[in-house]
Design a protein around this motif. Structure first.
Motif, PDB file in Angstrom:
ATOM      1  N   TYR A 174       0.830  -1.211   0.000  1.00 33.41           N
ATOM      2  CA  TYR A 174       0.000   0.000   0.000  1.00 33.41           C
ATOM      3  C   TYR A 174       0.864   1.261   0.000  1.00 33.41           C
ATOM      4  O   TYR A 174       0.541   2.236  -0.670  1.00 33.41           O
ATOM      5  N   HIS A 175       1.961   1.213   0.733  1.00 36.33           N
ATOM      6  CA  HIS A 175       2.891   2.350   0.682  1.00 36.33           C
ATOM      7  C   HIS A 175       3.389   2.552  -0.744  1.00 36.33           C
ATOM      8  O   HIS A 175       3.489   3.679  -1.221  1.00 36.33           O
ATOM      9  N   ALA A 176       3.701   1.434  -1.406  1.00 39.78           N
ATOM     10  CA  ALA A 176       4.204   1.520  -2.776  1.00 39.78           C
ATOM     11  C   ALA A 176       3.134   2.087  -3.708  1.00 39.78           C
ATOM     12  O   ALA A 176       3.419   2.914  -4.579  1.00 39.78           O
ATOM     13  N   MET A 177       1.903   1.677  -3.508  1.00 39.45           N
ATOM     14  CA  MET A 177       0.819   2.189  -4.352  1.00 39.45           C
ATOM     15  C   MET A 177       0.595   3.678  -4.114  1.00 39.45           C
ATOM     16  O   MET A 177       0.380   4.432  -5.052  1.00 39.45           O
ATOM     17  N   GLU A 178       0.659   4.075  -2.841  1.00 37.21           N
ATOM     18  CA  GLU A 178       0.496   5.495  -2.523  1.00 37.21           C
ATOM     19  C   GLU A 178       1.569   6.335  -3.197  1.00 37.21           C
ATOM     20  O   GLU A 178       1.341   7.485  -3.545  1.00 37.21           O
ATOM     21  N   ALA A 179       2.753   5.750  -3.353  1.00 35.09           N
ATOM     22  CA  ALA A 179       3.851   6.468  -3.999  1.00 35.09           C
ATOM     23  C   ALA A 179       3.770   6.318  -5.527  1.00 35.09           C
ATOM     24  O   ALA A 179       4.728   6.666  -6.219  1.00 35.09           O
ATOM     25  N   ASP A 180       2.650   5.791  -6.030  1.00 33.22           N
ATOM     26  CA  ASP A 180       2.444   5.632  -7.481  1.00 33.22           C
ATOM     27  C   ASP A 180       3.448   4.717  -8.156  1.00 33.22           C
ATOM     28  O   ASP A 180       3.832   4.949  -9.307  1.00 33.22           O
ATOM     29  N   HIS A 181       3.896   3.716  -7.455  1.00 32.12           N
ATOM     30  CA  HIS A 181       4.877   2.812  -8.045  1.00 32.12           C
ATOM     31  C   HIS A 181       4.282   1.898  -9.094  1.00 32.12           C
ATOM     32  O   HIS A 181       3.146   1.463  -8.992  1.00 32.12           O
ATOM     33  N   GLU A 182       5.108   1.587 -10.078  1.00 33.91           N
ATOM     34  CA  GLU A 182       4.848   0.434 -10.923  1.00 33.91           C
ATOM     35  C   GLU A 182       5.270  -0.778 -10.076  1.00 33.91           C
ATOM     36  O   GLU A 182       6.328  -0.748  -9.443  1.00 33.91           O
ATOM     37  N   GLU A 191      -3.972 -11.240  -6.615  1.00 31.71           N
ATOM     38  CA  GLU A 191      -5.002 -10.535  -7.374  1.00 31.71           C
ATOM     39  C   GLU A 191      -6.224 -10.242  -6.510  1.00 31.71           C
ATOM     40  O   GLU A 191      -6.772  -9.141  -6.539  1.00 31.71           O
ATOM     41  N   ASP A 192      -6.645 -11.236  -5.708  1.00 37.22           N
ATOM     42  CA  ASP A 192      -7.843 -11.068  -4.874  1.00 37.22           C
ATOM     43  C   ASP A 192      -7.643 -10.038  -3.778  1.00 37.22           C
ATOM     44  O   ASP A 192      -8.481  -9.176  -3.551  1.00 37.22           O
ATOM     45  N   VAL A 193      -6.538 -10.176  -3.056  1.00 40.69           N
ATOM     46  CA  VAL A 193      -6.362  -9.368  -1.853  1.00 40.69           C
ATOM     47  C   VAL A 193      -5.784  -7.994  -2.168  1.00 40.69           C
ATOM     48  O   VAL A 193      -6.213  -6.984  -1.620  1.00 40.69           O
ATOM     49  N   ILE A 194      -4.799  -7.958  -3.080  1.00 45.71           N
ATOM     50  CA  ILE A 194      -4.134  -6.687  -3.345  1.00 45.71           C
ATOM     51  C   ILE A 194      -4.746  -5.993  -4.557  1.00 45.71           C
ATOM     52  O   ILE A 194      -4.755  -4.766  -4.651  1.00 45.71           O
ATOM     53  N   GLY A 195      -5.265  -6.799  -5.472  1.00 44.63           N
ATOM     54  CA  GLY A 195      -5.914  -6.203  -6.637  1.00 44.63           C
ATOM     55  C   GLY A 195      -4.953  -5.795  -7.733  1.00 44.63           C
ATOM     56  O   GLY A 195      -5.229  -4.857  -8.482  1.00 44.63           O
ATOM     57  N   ILE A 196      -3.786  -6.454  -7.810  1.00 41.23           N
ATOM     58  CA  ILE A 196      -2.940  -6.180  -8.972  1.00 41.23           C
ATOM     59  C   ILE A 196      -2.802  -7.455  -9.799  1.00 41.23           C
ATOM     60  O   ILE A 196      -2.892  -8.559  -9.269  1.00 41.23           O
ATOM     61  N   ASP A 197      -2.590  -7.277 -11.101  1.00 40.29           N
ATOM     62  CA  ASP A 197      -2.478  -8.397 -12.018  1.00 40.29           C
ATOM     63  C   ASP A 197      -1.201  -9.193 -11.708  1.00 40.29           C
ATOM     64  O   ASP A 197      -0.108  -8.647 -11.743  1.00 40.29           O
ATOM     65  N   ALA A 198      -1.378 -10.469 -11.410  1.00 38.36           N
ATOM     66  CA  ALA A 198      -0.203 -11.280 -11.068  1.00 38.36           C
ATOM     67  C   ALA A 198      -0.057 -12.465 -12.010  1.00 38.36           C
ATOM     68  O   ALA A 198       0.678 -13.407 -11.734  1.00 38.36           O
ATOM     69  N   THR A 199      -0.753 -12.408 -13.170  1.00 37.44           N
ATOM     70  CA  THR A 199      -0.665 -13.538 -14.101  1.00 37.44           C
ATOM     71  C   THR A 199       0.763 -13.715 -14.615  1.00 37.44           C
ATOM     72  O   THR A 199       1.227 -14.829 -14.790  1.00 37.44           O
ATOM     73  N   GLY A 200       1.434 -12.580 -14.825  1.00 38.06           N
ATOM     74  CA  GLY A 200       2.795 -12.696 -15.343  1.00 38.06           C
ATOM     75  C   GLY A 200       3.849 -12.662 -14.256  1.00 38.06           C
ATOM     76  O   GLY A 200       5.015 -12.370 -14.527  1.00 38.06           O
ATOM     77  N   ALA A 201       3.460 -12.935 -13.015  1.00 38.61           N
ATOM     78  CA  ALA A 201       4.412 -12.842 -11.903  1.00 38.61           C
ATOM     79  C   ALA A 201       5.650 -13.690 -12.179  1.00 38.61           C
ATOM     80  O   ALA A 201       5.550 -14.794 -12.709  1.00 38.61           O
ATOM     81  N   ILE A 202       6.807 -13.158 -11.826  1.00 37.82           N
ATOM     82  CA  ILE A 202       8.055 -13.881 -12.068  1.00 37.82           C
ATOM     83  C   ILE A 202       8.232 -14.936 -10.992  1.00 37.82           C
ATOM     84  O   ILE A 202       8.036 -14.659  -9.811  1.00 37.82           O
ATOM     85  N   GLN A 203       8.581 -16.143 -11.413  1.00 40.09           N
ATOM     86  CA  GLN A 203       8.784 -17.217 -10.456  1.00 40.09           C
ATOM     87  C   GLN A 203      10.272 -17.339 -10.163  1.00 40.09           C
ATOM     88  O   GLN A 203      11.075 -17.514 -11.074  1.00 40.09           O
TER      89      GLN A 203
END
Ligand code: GDP
Ligand code: MG
Length: 597
Positions: free
Chosen positions: A119-127, A150-162
């Motif tokens: 949330y701190h990162a989002m507030e700072a407008d981070h990618e 995706e459910d809890v934070i609401g960001i797209d994680a389909t391409g998340a790096i493993q």
């Protein structure tokens, strides 16, 4: 450096999800540090220091990376402290970078600090680039955790790096993602200097080191700069970057991150979030939102041995030089004599400072009950801030009281949810939200800060066997029916045991406290009444009966060494006690009596 070739980022994660290990891998993969110099957790010299409380600070490293497109990029990683007490510093340092790697342990999932930090990162407008770590573990479940993100934070994680920060798998992909997905910084070269003071700490060779992010203009060695918050001027002696060891350079331009030294003696003279500009014709507008970190938890620190008061003053003065968020003033207590009323960012901060005084300065301390700041509205319309229950004004002049509230977020496996709800309810919490993500529940509670400062963490950990994670932020003040409860031992009020409590809970708290004290205070030759009172009214009472026999009598008469040992032990025990009227109260009583089971 060309702005397009710079990427500035931080790593956000819950504790133990692998932030430090990933940082190590990024440093190693790019050859920033020679393999033979690579030790585990390079950036974590800080973590160790953090445990000892020396720097609870962000750390940073500059990495050169030759990407697959053939270009060489400068990557600046700023590490941020992970604890709630330092949320303000986290949110400031986030503003110095444009993106974040969101690291989640793929065998665990999202936790409370994952949320707080993202949330701190989002507030700072981070990618934000999601990274699923620990894929080498058998329990790793990337699909489930990506879905949870995706459910809890609401960001797209389909391409998340493993990634496995342990084996190095996925590290190259992570570096490519930093270059491709995170934005380059922006800034104007031919503008007045505008730099953000991201962090500062004391170095015994160089004095205060100031970490800066250049927004506009150029910072050059030898120039004179102005710190805008306190309008002080400084001559810049050195400029450098961390790789991760210090490397001196001549200047820093827009988008760059590095440090300066300027013969600054005290960390106190630098403020996180401040704007640094030219001495003359500086930037007309400072970076917005600057506010100094404010202490929220207060307690009294008194030497067990009153002869050590001057030593304590000396220790506190020294610690304060390097910690601008720690405040103190002298306090006199009828019960404890001379000491200091100290303000902290939170409980961890309090514990760190107290530990350092005891260990590094060898001063035994009595710590009084932590208190929050109450707002007291007087009948004449004025408001005062109460930092110490002992200073509570006469009730006939008081109109009403307000106390600080927090929004607490707790993530917990289903099985323990009931216990967590009960704990929050017992602490006067108001439930605001309850959602599920897989087999974990996320509860949000509005709680009074004073119910949390004492032993809430400990209780939460124990009722959930360590499986709950917790985070909070201050929300504001609200009126409630609060009263000051005093404690009398042998009819003498012990001011250091005074606390503010909710009226409805006063009897229960008073009783618990008297019972505890009865166990904690050793018997004396006479009977000792222990009472809790509100105003003049006694609400709870216990009596500690008198000692019947000589304590050594229970040792078999003949064994002289054993007898001697026991007496010595008692003598030692005595050193840790304080005399109140005719009664000796052991040091640990001041803290233990307040714990609620
Ligand atoms: P931090 O608290 O987020 O900085 O976490 P650390 O980097 O200190 O890692 C916490 C623990 O997880 C350490 O014992 C690491 O060795 C371990 N760890 C980190 N990354 C991995 C990984 O990819 N796989 C495995 N198996 N363990 C890891
Ligand atoms: Mg770490």
């Amino acid at each position: 450096t060309d702005l397009n070739k710079i990427r500035n980022f931080s790593i956000v994660a819950h504790i133990d999800h692998g932030k430090s290990t990933l940082a190590d891998r990024l440093i190693q993969e790019t050859g920033t540090v020679e393999d033979r110099d690579m030790k585990a957790q390079l950036l974590d010299s800080m973590d160790i220091e953090r445990e000892r409380g020396i720097t609870i600070k962000a750390n940073t490293v500059r990495i050169d990376y030759e990407a697959d497109d053939g270009e060489t990029y400068v990557l600046n990683l700023i590490d941020t402290p992970g604890h709630v007490d330092f949320a303000y510093e986290v949110s400031r340092s986030m503003r110095a970078v444009e993106g974040s790697l969101l690291v989640v342990d793929s065998s665990q999932g999202v936790e409370a600090q994952t949320l707080a930090n993202v949330y701190h990162a989002m507030e700072a407008d981070h990618e934000i680039v999601p990274v699923l770590n620990k894929i080498d573990l058998p329990a790793s479940d990337c699909d489930r955790v990506a879905e949870q993100i995706e459910d809890v934070i609401g960001i797209d994680a389909t391409g998340a790096i493993q990634v496995s920060a342990k084996t190095g798998q996925g590290i190259h992909e992570t570096l490519e993602a930093i270059v491709k997905e995170l934005p380059a910084p922006t800034g104007t070269l031919d503008a007045p200097l505008k730099a953000m003071l991201v962090d500062s700490w004391y170095d015994s060779y160089l004095g205060v080191i100031v970490l800066v992010r250049i927004m506009d203009g150029t910072l050059k060695k030898g120039m004179k700069v102005r710190f805008m918050s306190n309008n002080t001027l400084h001559h810049v002696d050195r400029i450098g970057v961390f790789r991760p060891e210090m490397q001196m350079i001549e200047s820093l331009g827009p988008g760059e991150i590095g440090f300066l030294t300027a013969s600054i003696k005290q960390v106190r003279d630098t403020r996180v979030g401040d704007t640094i500009t030219n001495e003359r014709n500086g930037t007309p507008v400072a970076l917005d939102g600057f506010k100094p970190a404010q202490p929220v938890v207060f307690c009294g620190l008194f030497p067990v041995d009153s002869a050590e008061f001057e030593d304590l003053r000396d220790a506190i003065d020294k610690l304060a030089l390097n910690d601008a968020s720690f405040s103190f003033e002298m306090e006199t207590s009828a019960a404890l004599g001379f000491g200091f009323r100290c303000g902290f960012l939170g409980l961890l901060h309090l514990e760190v400072i107290r530990d350092r005084i005891e260990r590094e300065y060898n001063i035994e301390l009595i710590t009084t009950a932590p208190s929050v700041i109450y707002h007291i509205y007087m009948r004449d319309g004025s408001m005062l801030e109460l930092h110490n229950p002992a200073d509570m004004p006469d009730l006939t002049h008081v109109d009403h009281l307000e106390e600080p509230r927090i929004k607490a977020t707790i993530l917990v496996p289903d099985d323990y949810l009931g216990d967590v709800l009960k704990l929050c309810q017992d602490r006067r919490g108001i439930q605001e939200d309850l959602t599920y993500a897989g087999s974990r529940a996320m509860v949000v509670y509005d709680l009074p800060l004073n119910e949390v400062v004492f032993d809430f963490y400990d209780r939460l950990k124990s009722v959930t066997k360590g499986y709950a994670s917790f985070d909070y932020q201050m929300t504001g003040y609200r009126q409630d029916n609060l009263v000051k409860m005093s404690v009398l031992v042998n009819d003498e009020p012990v001011d250091a045991l005074s606390t503010m409590v909710h009226r409805d809970r006063a009897e229960e708290r008073g009783r618990a406290m008297c019972e505890k004290l009865k166990d904690l205070i050793p018997r004396h030759m006479f009977k000792i009444p222990i009472q809790a009172a509100i105003g003049g009214k006694v609400i709870a009472r216990e009596t500690l009966s008198a000692m019947r026999k000589d304590v050594t009598a229970k040792c078999y008469g003949g064994d002289a060494t054993r007898k001697k040992k026991l007496l010595e032990k008692q003598k030692k025990g005595k050193k840790k006690m304080r005399q109140f009227g005719q009664v000796n109260i052991p040091q640990e009583a001041f803290i233990s009596a307040l714990k609620m089971d």
